[in-house]
Write a protein that holds these residues in place. Sequence first.
Motif, PDB file in Angstrom:
ATOM      1  N   MET A 197       0.848  -1.203   0.000  1.00 22.79           N
ATOM      2  CA  MET A 197       0.000   0.000   0.000  1.00 22.79           C
ATOM      3  C   MET A 197       0.875   1.242   0.000  1.00 22.79           C
ATOM      4  SD  MET A 197      -2.857   1.132   2.814  1.00 22.79           S
ATOM      5  CE  MET A 197      -3.662   2.722   2.686  1.00 22.79           C
ATOM      6  N   PHE A 198       0.557   2.179  -0.881  1.00 19.71           N
ATOM      7  CA  PHE A 198       1.274   3.450  -0.947  1.00 19.71           C
ATOM      8  C   PHE A 198       0.552   4.422  -0.024  1.00 19.71           C
ATOM      9  CE2 PHE A 198       2.823   7.311  -3.197  1.00 19.71           C
ATOM     10  CZ  PHE A 198       4.179   7.013  -3.173  1.00 19.71           C
ATOM     11  N   HIS A 199       1.259   5.016   0.932  1.00 15.91           N
ATOM     12  CA  HIS A 199       0.615   5.706   2.044  1.00 15.91           C
ATOM     13  C   HIS A 199       0.517   7.214   1.877  1.00 15.91           C
ATOM     14  CE1 HIS A 199       1.974   1.832   3.794  1.00 15.91           C
ATOM     15  NE2 HIS A 199       0.851   1.934   4.485  1.00 15.91           N
ATOM     16  N   LEU A 200       0.778   7.742   0.693  1.00 17.17           N
ATOM     17  CA  LEU A 200       0.788   9.190   0.516  1.00 17.17           C
ATOM     18  C   LEU A 200      -0.546   9.815   0.907  1.00 17.17           C
ATOM     19  CD1 LEU A 200       2.311  11.203  -2.399  1.00 17.17           C
ATOM     20  CD2 LEU A 200      -0.009  11.673  -1.683  1.00 17.17           C
ATOM     21  N   HIS A 201      -1.637   9.352   0.330  1.00 23.46           N
ATOM     22  CA  HIS A 201      -2.926   9.993   0.588  1.00 23.46           C
ATOM     23  C   HIS A 201      -3.375   9.782   2.031  1.00 23.46           C
ATOM     24  CE1 HIS A 201      -3.498  11.418  -3.449  1.00 23.46           C
ATOM     25  NE2 HIS A 201      -3.233  10.213  -3.936  1.00 23.46           N
ATOM     26  N   GLU A 202      -3.048   8.649   2.587  1.00 26.79           N
ATOM     27  CA  GLU A 202      -3.358   8.401   3.991  1.00 26.79           C
ATOM     28  C   GLU A 202      -2.648   9.421   4.881  1.00 26.79           C
ATOM     29  OE1 GLU A 202      -2.523   4.925   7.353  1.00 26.79           O
ATOM     30  OE2 GLU A 202      -2.243   4.480   5.226  1.00 26.79           O
ATOM     31  N   LYS A 203      -1.392   9.699   4.555  1.00 26.43           N
ATOM     32  CA  LYS A 203      -0.603  10.638   5.366  1.00 26.43           C
ATOM     33  C   LYS A 203      -1.142  12.057   5.238  1.00 26.43           C
ATOM     34  CE  LYS A 203       3.105  11.646   7.906  1.00 26.43           C
ATOM     35  NZ  LYS A 203       4.499  11.356   7.521  1.00 26.43           N
ATOM     36  N   ILE A 204      -1.386  12.507   4.020  1.00 27.78           N
ATOM     37  CA  ILE A 204      -1.788  13.901   3.857  1.00 27.78           C
ATOM     38  C   ILE A 204      -3.244  14.124   4.264  1.00 27.78           C
ATOM     39  CG2 ILE A 204      -0.040  14.302   2.098  1.00 27.78           C
ATOM     40  CD1 ILE A 204      -2.159  14.236  -0.027  1.00 27.78           C
ATOM     41  N   SER A 205      -4.089  13.087   4.151  1.00 21.02           N
ATOM     42  CA  SER A 205      -5.481  13.250   4.567  1.00 21.02           C
ATOM     43  C   SER A 205      -5.597  13.401   6.077  1.00 21.02           C
ATOM     44  CB  SER A 205      -6.332  12.075   4.086  1.00 21.02           C
ATOM     45  OG  SER A 205      -5.930  10.869   4.715  1.00 21.02           O
ATOM     46  N   SER A 206      -4.585  12.928   6.802  1.00 22.30           N
ATOM     47  CA  SER A 206      -4.578  13.076   8.257  1.00 22.30           C
ATOM     48  C   SER A 206      -3.870  14.353   8.689  1.00 22.30           C
ATOM     49  CB  SER A 206      -3.902  11.864   8.902  1.00 22.30           C
ATOM     50  OG  SER A 206      -2.526  11.791   8.553  1.00 22.30           O
ATOM     51  N   GLY A 207      -3.497  15.187   7.697  1.00 25.99           N
ATOM     52  CA  GLY A 207      -2.863  16.463   8.004  1.00 25.99           C
ATOM     53  C   GLY A 207      -1.354  16.421   8.080  1.00 25.99           C
ATOM     54  N   GLY A 208      -0.759  15.277   7.729  1.00 28.90           N
ATOM     55  CA  GLY A 208       0.690  15.145   7.786  1.00 28.90           C
ATOM     56  C   GLY A 208       1.371  15.570   6.497  1.00 28.90           C
ATOM     57  N   ILE A 209       2.691  15.582   6.535  1.00 28.28           N
ATOM     58  CA  ILE A 209       3.510  15.881   5.362  1.00 28.28           C
ATOM     59  C   ILE A 209       4.198  14.593   4.943  1.00 28.28           C
ATOM     60  CG2 ILE A 209       5.378  17.287   4.415  1.00 28.28           C
ATOM     61  CD1 ILE A 209       2.935  18.890   5.275  1.00 28.28           C
TER      62      ILE A 209
END
Length: 343
Positions: free
Chosen positions: A1-13
Amino acid sequence: MFHLHEKISSGGIYIIAEMSANHAGQLEKAMEIVKAAKEAGADCLKIQTYTADTITIDCEAPCFQIHGGLWDGYNLHDLYEEAFTPWEWQPKIKEYCEKIGLDFLSTPFDFTAVDFLSGMNCEAYKIASFELVDIPLIEYAARLGKTMIISCGMGSKGEIQEALDACHRAGNDDVVLLKCCSEYPTNPTNLNLATLSDMQSFGVPLGLSDHSMGHMADVVAVAQGACVIEKHFCLSRNEKSQDSAFSMEPAEFKAMVKAVQEATLMRGKVQYGPTEAEAEEYKCRRSLFAVQDIPAGTILTNENVRSIRPYDGLPPKYLPQVLGKTAKVDIAFGTPLSWELVE
């Protein structure tokens, strides 16, 4: 799983560490870079998928010679022959990334590289700034339906839109655009990070592919709305490679991750009025108070009514309306004014 959208959707960079040529032709060093990137706080390790013959041709014509910059005097084919990451390494690098909890990403430079990465079940594709104008390549990669991360160095607004349109034609709306200056290393005055605010008009997540030294640009980019940061990463700039001169060492990368995380917290959200943390301080705002004992029937004046702290009485904006009115009842010194007390 590529976690980019998961990270940014939670407000992270989402932080990408670019290995590029910093392995210096040694698989063991490449694996050390993967491990060090994870320990430094990267979310993703990125490499590049090309050979000298897939990215250019072996030709000595003047236009194939590099003049100025880090690679002055190189023939393009010779440079890429030294810098490329052997394709037989790449499944091993991806496997190691997955083992230690890093996302894996690569930049394909032609159709064969896209096919190779697809065969590795890659979940995202990076398009380099120089390939922004290679619309057939972008469309070919986008057809796979995976996340497309596109660097926009040197790109006009129209060229960036053409790249986006190519993804859309391929049925792929999962695109991230990276502001980039294709100068190695980048002089800070050439970053033009104000462009990030304007790039919001493209309607996709934004980031910065940063070739400047230090992490100030990354903090500023986050303040401008960037949610992805890409930086070149090496074990030591003393270990020379084609890209080491503008790459971050592990301790620097770790400091950058901490700084952009702090910048993200500071950026926060659109907020008007007091925050929860300001609730107690809010009471210290000014309001209208009786600053003398005011017997019933007395006219309110600047001598017996003032705007002072705290915020228990009428807002100060009502002072002109209060002055000249009469006290309905006895108003003791230190009483906050309210409309019930005056007539």
